[in-house]
Design a protein around this motif. Structure first.
Motif, PDB file in Angstrom:
ATOM      1  N   PHE A 254       0.854  -1.178   0.000  1.00  0.00           N
ATOM      2  CA  PHE A 254       0.000   0.000   0.000  1.00  0.00           C
ATOM      3  C   PHE A 254       0.888   1.225   0.000  1.00  0.00           C
ATOM      4  O   PHE A 254       1.702   1.406   0.911  1.00  0.00           O
ATOM      5  N   GLY A 255       0.748   2.054  -1.022  1.00  0.00           N
ATOM      6  CA  GLY A 255       1.612   3.215  -1.121  1.00  0.00           C
ATOM      7  C   GLY A 255       0.852   4.515  -1.199  1.00  0.00           C
ATOM      8  O   GLY A 255      -0.292   4.560  -1.669  1.00  0.00           O
ATOM      9  N   THR A 256       1.493   5.562  -0.731  1.00  0.00           N
ATOM     10  CA  THR A 256       0.938   6.907  -0.823  1.00  0.00           C
ATOM     11  C   THR A 256       2.028   7.894  -1.220  1.00  0.00           C
ATOM     12  O   THR A 256       3.204   7.704  -0.885  1.00  0.00           O
ATOM     13  N   VAL A 257       1.626   8.913  -1.945  1.00  0.00           N
ATOM     14  CA  VAL A 257       2.485  10.050  -2.251  1.00  0.00           C
ATOM     15  C   VAL A 257       1.698  11.274  -1.834  1.00  0.00           C
ATOM     16  O   VAL A 257       0.496  11.373  -2.137  1.00  0.00           O
ATOM     17  N   GLY A 258       2.326  12.182  -1.123  1.00  0.00           N
ATOM     18  CA  GLY A 258       1.583  13.354  -0.687  1.00  0.00           C
ATOM     19  C   GLY A 258       2.447  14.466  -0.156  1.00  0.00           C
ATOM     20  O   GLY A 258       3.675  14.377  -0.132  1.00  0.00           O
ATOM     21  N   TYR A 259       1.752  15.494   0.294  1.00  0.00           N
ATOM     22  CA  TYR A 259       2.361  16.713   0.809  1.00  0.00           C
ATOM     23  C   TYR A 259       1.690  17.052   2.126  1.00  0.00           C
ATOM     24  O   TYR A 259       0.482  16.897   2.260  1.00  0.00           O
ATOM     25  N   GLY A 260       2.440  17.539   3.091  1.00  0.00           N
ATOM     26  CA  GLY A 260       1.885  17.822   4.399  1.00  0.00           C
ATOM     27  C   GLY A 260       1.770  19.293   4.758  1.00  0.00           C
ATOM     28  O   GLY A 260       1.318  19.615   5.846  1.00  0.00           O
ATOM     29  N   LEU A 261       2.168  20.176   3.864  1.00  0.00           N
ATOM     30  CA  LEU A 261       2.089  21.596   4.184  1.00  0.00           C
ATOM     31  C   LEU A 261       0.643  22.087   4.108  1.00  0.00           C
ATOM     32  O   LEU A 261      -0.132  21.616   3.277  1.00  0.00           O
ATOM     33  N   PRO A 262       0.280  23.043   4.960  1.00  0.00           N
ATOM     34  CA  PRO A 262      -1.112  23.500   5.023  1.00  0.00           C
ATOM     35  C   PRO A 262      -1.648  24.040   3.695  1.00  0.00           C
ATOM     36  O   PRO A 262      -2.831  23.919   3.413  1.00  0.00           O
ATOM     37  N   TYR A 263      -0.794  24.606   2.871  1.00  0.00           N
ATOM     38  CA  TYR A 263      -1.249  25.204   1.616  1.00  0.00           C
ATOM     39  C   TYR A 263      -1.135  24.269   0.415  1.00  0.00           C
ATOM     40  O   TYR A 263      -1.489  24.626  -0.707  1.00  0.00           O
ATOM     41  N   ALA A 264      -0.665  23.049   0.610  1.00  0.00           N
ATOM     42  CA  ALA A 264      -0.433  22.132  -0.506  1.00  0.00           C
ATOM     43  C   ALA A 264      -1.712  21.812  -1.277  1.00  0.00           C
ATOM     44  O   ALA A 264      -1.714  21.827  -2.512  1.00  0.00           O
ATOM     45  N   LEU A 265      -2.785  21.530  -0.579  1.00  0.00           N
ATOM     46  CA  LEU A 265      -4.035  21.180  -1.248  1.00  0.00           C
ATOM     47  C   LEU A 265      -4.554  22.350  -2.073  1.00  0.00           C
ATOM     48  O   LEU A 265      -4.961  22.176  -3.223  1.00  0.00           O
ATOM     49  N   ARG A 266      -4.519  23.533  -1.511  1.00  0.00           N
ATOM     50  CA  ARG A 266      -5.006  24.704  -2.249  1.00  0.00           C
ATOM     51  C   ARG A 266      -4.169  24.948  -3.489  1.00  0.00           C
ATOM     52  O   ARG A 266      -4.687  25.237  -4.569  1.00  0.00           O
ATOM     53  N   GLN A 267      -2.850  24.843  -3.373  1.00  0.00           N
ATOM     54  CA  GLN A 267      -1.969  25.014  -4.529  1.00  0.00           C
ATOM     55  C   GLN A 267      -2.279  23.953  -5.594  1.00  0.00           C
ATOM     56  O   GLN A 267      -2.221  24.228  -6.784  1.00  0.00           O
ATOM     57  N   HIS A 268      -2.598  22.759  -5.149  1.00  0.00           N
ATOM     58  CA  HIS A 268      -2.906  21.674  -6.083  1.00  0.00           C
ATOM     59  C   HIS A 268      -4.202  21.937  -6.832  1.00  0.00           C
ATOM     60  O   HIS A 268      -4.300  21.684  -8.037  1.00  0.00           O
ATOM     61  N   GLU A 269      -5.208  22.439  -6.136  1.00  0.00           N
ATOM     62  CA  GLU A 269      -6.547  22.548  -6.704  1.00  0.00           C
ATOM     63  C   GLU A 269      -6.843  23.851  -7.438  1.00  0.00           C
ATOM     64  O   GLU A 269      -7.716  23.883  -8.299  1.00  0.00           O
ATOM     65  N   GLU A 270      -6.148  24.927  -7.119  1.00  0.00           N
ATOM     66  CA  GLU A 270      -6.463  26.238  -7.722  1.00  0.00           C
ATOM     67  C   GLU A 270      -5.881  26.358  -9.132  1.00  0.00           C
ATOM     68  O   GLU A 270      -4.704  26.623  -9.319  1.00  0.00           O
ATOM     69  N   LEU A 271      -6.742  26.182 -10.111  1.00  0.00           N
ATOM     70  CA  LEU A 271      -6.302  26.222 -11.505  1.00  0.00           C
ATOM     71  C   LEU A 271      -5.975  27.636 -11.976  1.00  0.00           C
ATOM     72  O   LEU A 271      -5.267  27.809 -12.982  1.00  0.00           O
ATOM     73  N   ASP A 272      -6.454  28.646 -11.287  1.00  0.00           N
ATOM     74  CA  ASP A 272      -6.229  30.032 -11.703  1.00  0.00           C
ATOM     75  C   ASP A 272      -4.972  30.651 -11.090  1.00  0.00           C
ATOM     76  O   ASP A 272      -4.616  31.773 -11.445  1.00  0.00           O
TER      77      ASP A 272
END
Length: 131
Positions: free
Chosen positions: A77-95
């Motif tokens: 079972f593997g995962t790749v990810g980021y733990g910084l608080p702003y990582a998800l927003r940076q990933h999702e904001e296309l603009d």
């Protein structure tokens, strides 16, 4: 992110050869983590350096480099990810504009672009050799 066909290939490979499957999953995790980190937006570099990959709870990629072997296990079972608080927003904001490089969907895009290659890697896991 997950892919049903990839998961099925990992399960089939585990039945054939657990050790080789763990090694193959680690190879795929290292590939995805490296590509994702390369595509992560840059300001200070913290986001790129924050990418980690884990296999069965053990870190195999951190700080832009491999970090450990695939330990023997009866699962993969593997995962790749980021733990910084702003990582998800940076990933999702296309603009968002990234003048120093990088892009949105920096984890999703390389996964989707390479999932067929990861499936083929699992298909190549050999049957376990009994001596």
């Amino acid at each position: 992110l997950e892919d049903k066909e990839l998961n099925a290939q990992i399960e089939a490979a585990m039945r054939r050869n657990p050790k080789a499957t763990a090694d193959a999953v680690r190879d795929c995790l290292l590939d995805l983590a490296g590509e994702s980190a390369h595509r992560a937006p840059v300001d200070t570099g913290d986001l790129r350096n924050n990418c980690t990959a884990e296999l069965n709870g053990q870190t195999v990629f951190a700080r832009l480099a491999p970090a450990g072997p695939a330990l023997p296990s009866l699962r993969a079972f593997g995962t790749v990810g980021y733990g910084l608080p702003y990582a998800l927003r940076q990933h999702e904001e296309l603009d968002y504009v990234h003048p120093k490089g990088g892009e949105a969907k920096y984890l999703e895009k390389p996964f989707l672009e390479n999932v067929s290659r990861y499936i083929k890697r699992m298909e190549r896991v050999p049957d376990e050799v009994i001596k």
